[in-house]
Design a protein around this motif. Structure first.
Motif, PDB file in Angstrom:
ATOM      1  N   PHE A  29       0.848  -0.991   0.200  1.00 17.98           N
ATOM      2  CA  PHE A  29       0.215   0.048   0.038  1.00 17.98           C
ATOM      3  C   PHE A  29       0.888   1.368   0.063  1.00 17.98           C
ATOM      4  N   VAL A  30       0.535   2.276  -0.748  1.00 16.66           N
ATOM      5  CA  VAL A  30       1.310   3.347  -1.274  1.00 16.66           C
ATOM      6  C   VAL A  30       1.067   4.476  -0.144  1.00 16.66           C
ATOM      7  N   THR A  31       1.865   5.303   0.166  1.00 17.82           N
ATOM      8  CA  THR A  31       1.814   6.331   1.089  1.00 17.82           C
ATOM      9  C   THR A  31       1.401   7.642  -0.069  1.00 17.82           C
ATOM     10  N   PRO A  32       0.417   8.379   0.411  1.00 14.83           N
ATOM     11  CA  PRO A  32       0.100   9.425  -0.741  1.00 14.83           C
ATOM     12  C   PRO A  32       1.112  10.483  -0.817  1.00 14.83           C
ATOM     13  N   GLY A  33       1.367  10.964  -1.962  1.00 16.29           N
ATOM     14  CA  GLY A  33       2.574  11.812  -2.067  1.00 16.29           C
ATOM     15  C   GLY A  33       3.867  11.155  -2.468  1.00 16.29           C
ATOM     16  N   ASP A  34       3.768   9.640  -2.161  1.00 19.46           N
ATOM     17  CA  ASP A  34       5.203   8.902  -2.613  1.00 19.46           C
ATOM     18  C   ASP A  34       5.283   8.835  -4.217  1.00 19.46           C
ATOM     19  N   THR A  35       6.264   9.513  -4.784  1.00 17.25           N
ATOM     20  CA  THR A  35       6.229   9.401  -6.211  1.00 17.25           C
ATOM     21  C   THR A  35       6.907   8.363  -6.868  1.00 17.25           C
ATOM     22  N   ARG A  36       7.478   7.599  -5.957  1.00 23.81           N
ATOM     23  CA  ARG A  36       8.617   6.488  -6.280  1.00 23.81           C
ATOM     24  C   ARG A  36       8.019   5.710  -7.509  1.00 23.81           C
TER      25      ARG A  36
ATOM     26  N   GLN B 127      -4.894   1.728   6.347  1.00 23.18           N
ATOM     27  CA  GLN B 127      -5.764   2.814   6.404  1.00 23.18           C
ATOM     28  C   GLN B 127      -4.724   4.394   6.061  1.00 23.18           C
ATOM     29  N   GLY B 128      -5.131   5.145   5.360  1.00 31.87           N
ATOM     30  CA  GLY B 128      -4.582   6.403   4.996  1.00 31.87           C
ATOM     31  C   GLY B 128      -3.614   6.063   3.815  1.00 31.87           C
ATOM     32  N   ARG B 129      -3.390   5.008   3.324  1.00 34.18           N
ATOM     33  CA  ARG B 129      -2.782   4.706   2.094  1.00 34.18           C
ATOM     34  C   ARG B 129      -3.608   4.658   0.808  1.00 34.18           C
ATOM     35  N   LEU B 130      -2.849   4.223  -0.352  1.00 39.31           N
ATOM     36  CA  LEU B 130      -3.427   3.815  -1.534  1.00 39.31           C
ATOM     37  C   LEU B 130      -3.325   2.597  -2.002  1.00 39.31           C
TER      38      LEU B 130
ATOM     39  N   GLY C  60      -0.701   0.273  -7.306  1.00 35.55           N
ATOM     40  CA  GLY C  60      -0.953   0.263  -8.809  1.00 35.55           C
ATOM     41  C   GLY C  60      -2.289   1.020  -9.203  1.00 35.55           C
ATOM     42  N   SER C  61      -3.272   0.951  -8.439  1.00 37.38           N
ATOM     43  CA  SER C  61      -4.711   1.516  -8.800  1.00 37.38           C
ATOM     44  C   SER C  61      -5.044   2.816  -7.884  1.00 37.38           C
ATOM     45  N   GLY C  62      -4.189   2.943  -6.855  1.00 37.66           N
ATOM     46  CA  GLY C  62      -4.265   4.278  -6.221  1.00 37.66           C
ATOM     47  C   GLY C  62      -5.601   4.643  -5.772  1.00 37.66           C
ATOM     48  N   ILE C  63      -6.329   3.709  -5.251  1.00 37.48           N
ATOM     49  CA  ILE C  63      -7.722   4.078  -4.412  1.00 37.48           C
ATOM     50  C   ILE C  63      -7.433   4.275  -3.017  1.00 37.48           C
ATOM     51  N   PRO C  64      -8.066   5.365  -2.430  1.00 38.30           N
ATOM     52  CA  PRO C  64      -7.572   5.551  -0.939  1.00 38.30           C
ATOM     53  C   PRO C  64      -8.277   4.473   0.005  1.00 38.30           C
ATOM     54  N   VAL C  65      -7.553   4.007   0.957  1.00 37.42           N
ATOM     55  CA  VAL C  65      -8.215   3.184   1.887  1.00 37.42           C
ATOM     56  C   VAL C  65      -8.339   4.061   3.300  1.00 37.42           C
ATOM     57  N   ARG C  66      -9.703   3.580   3.376  1.00 39.42           N
ATOM     58  CA  ARG C  66     -10.046   4.472   4.758  1.00 39.42           C
ATOM     59  C   ARG C  66     -10.602   3.439   5.904  1.00 39.42           C
TER      60      ARG C  66
END
Ligand code: DWN
Ligand code: SAH
Ligand code: ZN
Length: 404
Positions: A25-32, A344-347, A350-356
């Motif tokens: 899961f990706v941290t928002p703003g992480d552009t790597r 939670q709070g991540r994306l 690959g698909s970039g959908i926010p997890v809440r």
């Protein structure tokens, strides 16, 4: 690529394209740039083992921040409690028994063994979840199980009466080292028990999302029997399980050490008559999956076009395959709710959908919810009864796309 069990030739039957690491899961703003690999499945022409054609390095999947928690489902907690109770009453009822669990995760199964005061060890490479196991009183070593690990355990603790692995053996491509390790660690008449998603159930339900980086092998009684035989073991027991969309619990013992249950031959016969390893069956599965993809995308696109509100339920590892294979992103599913703190709070990868968090689901309820955790449908639908009562509809895609 050749078979990771017997080096035989593999025939590809399904291709899901480029995919990310499912639990990254990706941290928002992480552009790597996210790591990706080709997710495709084949069958061995020699031993019939179904497996991925490309392997993701294990350290990319299982590390300090691995987010999945076995304790996230009450049904699974009860399932593992029942298994522990049954082992304690049978295989672990002799003097000073010792059980080793591979992939013990947050200790959901071993905590019952620890509470009974029985000698045990969890082998768990993912540091964060291993710490959670330790906090429950479980003895755990942060390591990948393989032959060298097994020898170290044997030297320190002596032989194991039972080696157990749930949803872990199918994650491990280096099978030869695992079975040599089991051979080194298990006492002569001990048992190696493991449970994993069942190939026949995946084919019958077209549950293609069981296919992702972590799930390397797709076991059936036939392929497991052959795998066992090659390492001096015998498949002596099988039990079908309803959890995670259909699994089988296999019991291996050293060749000749235990009586073989008639259930093994029954399952082998059922697999033969269903043709689970026939190329025609496997290609039929692949065709059905393409239809599922087209229908799911059509349904979600239609809902977006008419302005309906949609959410996802359960940011599963499985959903990575669905989202990336179908090309579903936040424009079709604006968020996914999930109880796992580390998601939670991540994306979604690959698909970039926010997890809440789960509270986002009811605030207010969406009109439609895609149940990505369909394997926990009963538990979730019972817990979220108010969603249906408020007029909400579940969207399922296994065994076919439908509204509930
Ligand atoms: O094999 C594996 C299985 C055991 O677990 C691993 N490779 C990874 C993982 O796969 P998964 O993520 O597809 O597993 P689950 O059990 O289908 O995941 C359910 C997800 O849904 C979790 O993130 C927790 C969440 N959840 C929730 O938000 N509310 C689950 C329940 C039951 C709930 O009520
Ligand atoms: N047994 C739990 C967890 C399944 S998730 C359950 O059924 O819910 C798979 C687990 O296997 C992860 O926790 C991962 O870290 C672990 N794992 C992966 N490779 C492993 C290996 N070589 N040895 C031991 N555990 C491993
Ligand atoms: Zn093979």
């Amino acid at each position: 690529m050749s078979c990771r069990v017997c080096s035989g030739r593999l025939t590809e039957f399904a291709d899901f394209g480029r995919q990310p690491v499912s639990d990254a899961f990706v941290t928002p703003g992480d552009t790597r740039e996210e790591f990706s690999f080709r997710l495709a499945v084949g069958i061995c022409e020699t031993c019939t083992m179904v497996q991925l054609l490309e392997e993701v390095p294990r350290e990319r999947m299982f590390h300090e921040a691995y987010p999945y928690l076995s304790s996230g489902s009450s049904v699974m907690r009860e399932h593992f409690q029942a298994l522990a109770k049954s082992l304690l009453a049978t295989e672990l009822s002799g003097p000073d028994p010792f059980v080793v669990e591979l992939g013990c995760n947050d200790g959901t199964m071993l905590r019952s063994i620890a509470e009974a005061g029985v000698r045990h060890l969890g082998v768990e490479p993912s540091g964060g979840v291993a710490d959670l196991a330790a906090s429950k009183g479980v003895r755990v070593v942060k390591d990948f199980f393989e032959e060298a690990t097994a020898r170290r355990i044997r030297d320190a603790d002596g032989p194991a009466d039972v080696i157990y692995a749930a949803n872990t053996l199918c994650h491990i491509p280096y099978m030869e080292s695992i079975l040599s390790g089991v051979d080194a660690l298990l006492r002569p008449d001990g048992v190696f028990v493991f449970e994993d998603p069942y190939l026949a159930d995946i084919l019958e339900r077209a549950s293609f999302d069981q296919i992702y980086d972590e799930h390397f092998f797709f076991f059936a009684a036939g392929s497991v029997q052959e795998m066992a035989r090659r390492s001096g073991f015998e498949l002596v027991g099988v039990e079908r399980l309803p959890v995670h969309g259909g699994e089988v619990r296999y019991t291996l013992a050293r060749a000749g050490a235990r009586r073989r249950s008639p259930a093994v031959d029954e399952l082998l016969a059922a697999e033969a008559s269903a043709g689970v390893t026939d190329l025609a069956t496997l290609r039929g599965f692949a065709a059905r999956v393409e239809r599922t993809r087209d229908e799911l995308v059509e349904l979600l696109t239609g809902l977006r076009d008419k302005g309906a509100t949609v959410a996802g339920y359960g940011a599963t590892a499985k959903s990575a395959t669905v989202l990336n294979y179908c090309g579903i992103g936040p424009e079709l599913v604006p968020f996914i709710c999930d109880t796992t703190p580390a998601k939670q709070g991540r994306l979604t990868p690959g698909s970039g959908i926010p997890v809440r968090g789960p509270e986002a689901f009811a605030g207010p309820y969406p009109e439609y919810a895609v149940l990505f955790a369909w394997n926990h449908a009963e538990e979730i639908m019972a817990k979220e009864r108010a969603f249906r009562e408020a007029g909400g509809r579940w969207i399922l895609y296994v065994p076919e796309v439908r509204l509930v």
